[in-house]
Motif scaffolding. Structure first.
Motif, PDB file in Angstrom:
ATOM      1  N   GLN A  38      -6.886  11.419 -20.703  1.00 22.05           N
ATOM      2  CA  GLN A  38      -6.182  10.387 -19.960  1.00 22.05           C
ATOM      3  C   GLN A  38      -6.956  10.068 -18.697  1.00 22.05           C
ATOM      4  O   GLN A  38      -7.112  10.920 -17.816  1.00 22.05           O
ATOM      5  CB  GLN A  38      -4.766  10.841 -19.603  1.00 22.05           C
ATOM      6  CG  GLN A  38      -3.955   9.780 -18.899  1.00 22.05           C
ATOM      7  CD  GLN A  38      -2.573  10.268 -18.482  1.00 22.05           C
ATOM      8  OE1 GLN A  38      -2.385  11.433 -18.180  1.00 22.05           O
ATOM      9  NE2 GLN A  38      -1.599   9.355 -18.467  1.00 22.05           N
ATOM     10  N   PRO A  40      -7.308   7.889 -15.102  1.00 23.15           N
ATOM     11  CA  PRO A  40      -6.288   7.545 -14.098  1.00 23.15           C
ATOM     12  C   PRO A  40      -5.569   6.248 -14.426  1.00 23.15           C
ATOM     13  O   PRO A  40      -6.189   5.239 -14.757  1.00 23.15           O
ATOM     14  CB  PRO A  40      -7.101   7.426 -12.810  1.00 23.15           C
ATOM     15  CG  PRO A  40      -8.263   8.335 -13.016  1.00 23.15           C
ATOM     16  CD  PRO A  40      -8.595   8.223 -14.482  1.00 23.15           C
ATOM     17  N   LYS A  41      -4.271   6.316 -14.362  1.00 24.68           N
ATOM     18  CA  LYS A  41      -3.382   5.165 -14.563  1.00 24.68           C
ATOM     19  C   LYS A  41      -3.562   4.533 -15.939  1.00 24.68           C
ATOM     20  O   LYS A  41      -3.304   3.338 -16.111  1.00 24.68           O
ATOM     21  CB  LYS A  41      -3.610   4.115 -13.480  1.00 24.68           C
ATOM     22  CG  LYS A  41      -3.359   4.668 -12.088  1.00 24.68           C
ATOM     23  CD  LYS A  41      -3.329   3.591 -11.047  1.00 24.68           C
ATOM     24  CE  LYS A  41      -3.196   4.240  -9.677  1.00 24.68           C
ATOM     25  NZ  LYS A  41      -2.091   3.813  -8.934  1.00 24.68           N
ATOM     26  N   GLN A  42      -3.976   5.327 -16.898  1.00 23.68           N
ATOM     27  CA  GLN A  42      -4.103   4.825 -18.261  1.00 23.68           C
ATOM     28  C   GLN A  42      -3.321   5.712 -19.219  1.00 23.68           C
ATOM     29  O   GLN A  42      -2.750   6.729 -18.827  1.00 23.68           O
ATOM     30  CB  GLN A  42      -5.573   4.753 -18.679  1.00 23.68           C
ATOM     31  CG  GLN A  42      -6.378   3.747 -17.885  1.00 23.68           C
ATOM     32  CD  GLN A  42      -7.755   3.540 -18.454  1.00 23.68           C
ATOM     33  OE1 GLN A  42      -7.981   3.717 -19.657  1.00 23.68           O
ATOM     34  NE2 GLN A  42      -8.686   3.147 -17.610  1.00 23.68           N
ATOM     35  N   SER A  43      -3.315   5.299 -20.457  1.00 23.63           N
ATOM     36  CA  SER A  43      -2.560   6.047 -21.449  1.00 23.63           C
ATOM     37  C   SER A  43      -3.387   7.212 -21.983  1.00 23.63           C
ATOM     38  O   SER A  43      -4.548   7.397 -21.618  1.00 23.63           O
ATOM     39  CB  SER A  43      -2.151   5.120 -22.589  1.00 23.63           C
ATOM     40  OG  SER A  43      -1.254   5.778 -23.449  1.00 23.63           O
TER      41      SER A  43
ATOM     42  N   PRO B  10       4.102  -2.390 -12.906  1.00 23.39           N
ATOM     43  CA  PRO B  10       5.158  -1.443 -12.572  1.00 23.39           C
ATOM     44  C   PRO B  10       6.531  -2.108 -12.523  1.00 23.39           C
ATOM     45  O   PRO B  10       6.634  -3.310 -12.312  1.00 23.39           O
ATOM     46  CB  PRO B  10       4.740  -0.956 -11.188  1.00 23.39           C
ATOM     47  CG  PRO B  10       3.952  -2.084 -10.603  1.00 23.39           C
ATOM     48  CD  PRO B  10       3.259  -2.743 -11.756  1.00 23.39           C
ATOM     49  N   PRO B  40       4.174  12.304 -11.243  1.00 17.01           N
ATOM     50  CA  PRO B  40       2.860  12.288 -10.585  1.00 17.01           C
ATOM     51  C   PRO B  40       2.176  13.643 -10.591  1.00 17.01           C
ATOM     52  O   PRO B  40       2.759  14.646 -10.192  1.00 17.01           O
ATOM     53  CB  PRO B  40       3.205  11.829  -9.157  1.00 17.01           C
ATOM     54  CG  PRO B  40       4.450  11.019  -9.318  1.00 17.01           C
ATOM     55  CD  PRO B  40       5.232  11.691 -10.413  1.00 17.01           C
ATOM     56  N   VAL B  87       6.002   7.732 -14.799  1.00 14.90           N
ATOM     57  CA  VAL B  87       5.429   6.849 -15.815  1.00 14.90           C
ATOM     58  C   VAL B  87       6.032   7.236 -17.165  1.00 14.90           C
ATOM     59  O   VAL B  87       6.096   8.419 -17.509  1.00 14.90           O
ATOM     60  CB  VAL B  87       3.891   6.960 -15.870  1.00 14.90           C
ATOM     61  CG1 VAL B  87       3.337   6.032 -16.953  1.00 14.90           C
ATOM     62  CG2 VAL B  87       3.290   6.616 -14.516  1.00 14.90           C
ATOM     63  N   LYS B 105       0.746   2.058 -23.529  1.00 20.95           N
ATOM     64  CA  LYS B 105      -0.045   2.128 -22.308  1.00 20.95           C
ATOM     65  C   LYS B 105       0.694   2.738 -21.131  1.00 20.95           C
ATOM     66  O   LYS B 105       0.084   3.028 -20.100  1.00 20.95           O
ATOM     67  CB  LYS B 105      -0.548   0.735 -21.945  1.00 20.95           C
ATOM     68  CG  LYS B 105      -1.568   0.198 -22.941  1.00 20.95           C
ATOM     69  CD  LYS B 105      -2.185  -1.104 -22.468  1.00 20.95           C
ATOM     70  CE  LYS B 105      -3.271  -1.542 -23.438  1.00 20.95           C
ATOM     71  NZ  LYS B 105      -3.926  -2.803 -23.005  1.00 20.95           N
ATOM     72  N   SER B 108       5.053   2.245 -15.454  1.00 20.21           N
ATOM     73  CA  SER B 108       5.348   2.940 -14.210  1.00 20.21           C
ATOM     74  C   SER B 108       6.676   2.436 -13.652  1.00 20.21           C
ATOM     75  O   SER B 108       6.899   1.230 -13.545  1.00 20.21           O
ATOM     76  CB  SER B 108       4.228   2.685 -13.198  1.00 20.21           C
ATOM     77  OG  SER B 108       4.547   3.259 -11.950  1.00 20.21           O
TER      78      SER B 108
END
Lengths: 116, 113
Positions: A38, A40-43, B10, B40, B87, B105, B108
């Motif tokens: 994974q 960052p900020k992805q699936s 988001p 997080p 998320v 995907k 958030s």
């Protein structure tokens, strides 16, 4: 029940070195283990699937010589990132499944790898 | 191949608001459907699941119903809390792919007081 322990939870290594990540099923037999990555900020993207005692099956685009997966026992699988580079920095997560207990797989806590 | 599509984030909601996160899938056969939550800096936690059509998964006030006719598995909660900020990933697994999870995907969610 169905606990998967992944170690280490985070690691920092120098570029060019190798890092091994362990994934253990603590209270069941993991006939199949999955490794995900994974960014960052992805699936989460599946990297490979390994069945105990067999060679891992890698997804398209994943270098098998770079990401070495071993699943030699029913409770342990390891992922070794060889000759790590900064672009390998990512969150790696394993999951384990017992084929005798249905289709659900259980996740480890993940390992955050930072290559400097 | 199989795939999961979930709404882009988001998503920002006030505390006690109603939450819907849409998820649709394409798959051959009859997959199992899941919602996972990731706080997080942490790993994934299974939130709920459904293994066949018309099943409703529920946990911690969250619900999702496996709708085969619309190939959907939308996540809902009647009243969100600040602690729900995370998320959320919709995922499917199928026998044809060895039960590996195929994730959306991620969406958030930020809940404000």
């Amino acid at each position: 029940g169905a606990v998967v322990s992944q170690h280490p939870s985070w690691v920092i290594c120098k570029s060019g070195t190798s890092v091994k990540i362990e994934c253990r099923s603590l209270d069941f037999q993991a006939t199949t283990m999955f490794w995900y990555r994974q960014f960052p900020k992805q699936s989460l993207m599946l990297m490979a699937t390994s069945n105990e005692g067999s060679k891992a099956t890698y997804e398209q685009g994943v270098e098998k010589d770079k990401f070495l997966i071993n699943h030699a026992s029913l409770t342990l699988s390891t992922l070794t990132v060889t000759s790590a580079h900064p672009e390998d920095s990512s969150f790696y997560i394993c999951s384990a499944r017992d084929s005798h207990r249905g289709s659900e797989a259980f996740f480890g806590q993940g390992t955050r790898l930072t290559v400097v | 191949g199989d795939s999961v599509t979930q709404m882009e984030g988001p998503v920002t909601l006030s505390e006690e608001a109603f939450l819907t996160i849409n998820c649709t899938y394409t798959a051959t056969g009859y997959p199992s459907l899941f919602w996972y939550v990731q706080y997080p800096g942490e790993g994934l936690q299974l939130l709920l699941k459904a293994t066949k059509a018309d099943d409703k998964g529920s946990n911690k006030g969250f619900e999702a119903t496996y709708r085969k006719e619309t190939t959907s598995f939308h996540l809902e909660k009647g009243s969100v809390q600040v602690s729900d900020s995370a998320v959320y990933f919709c995922a499917l697994s199928a026998r044809a792919s060895g039960y590996a999870l195929n994730f959306g995907k991620g969406t958030s969610l930020l809940v404000t007081p």
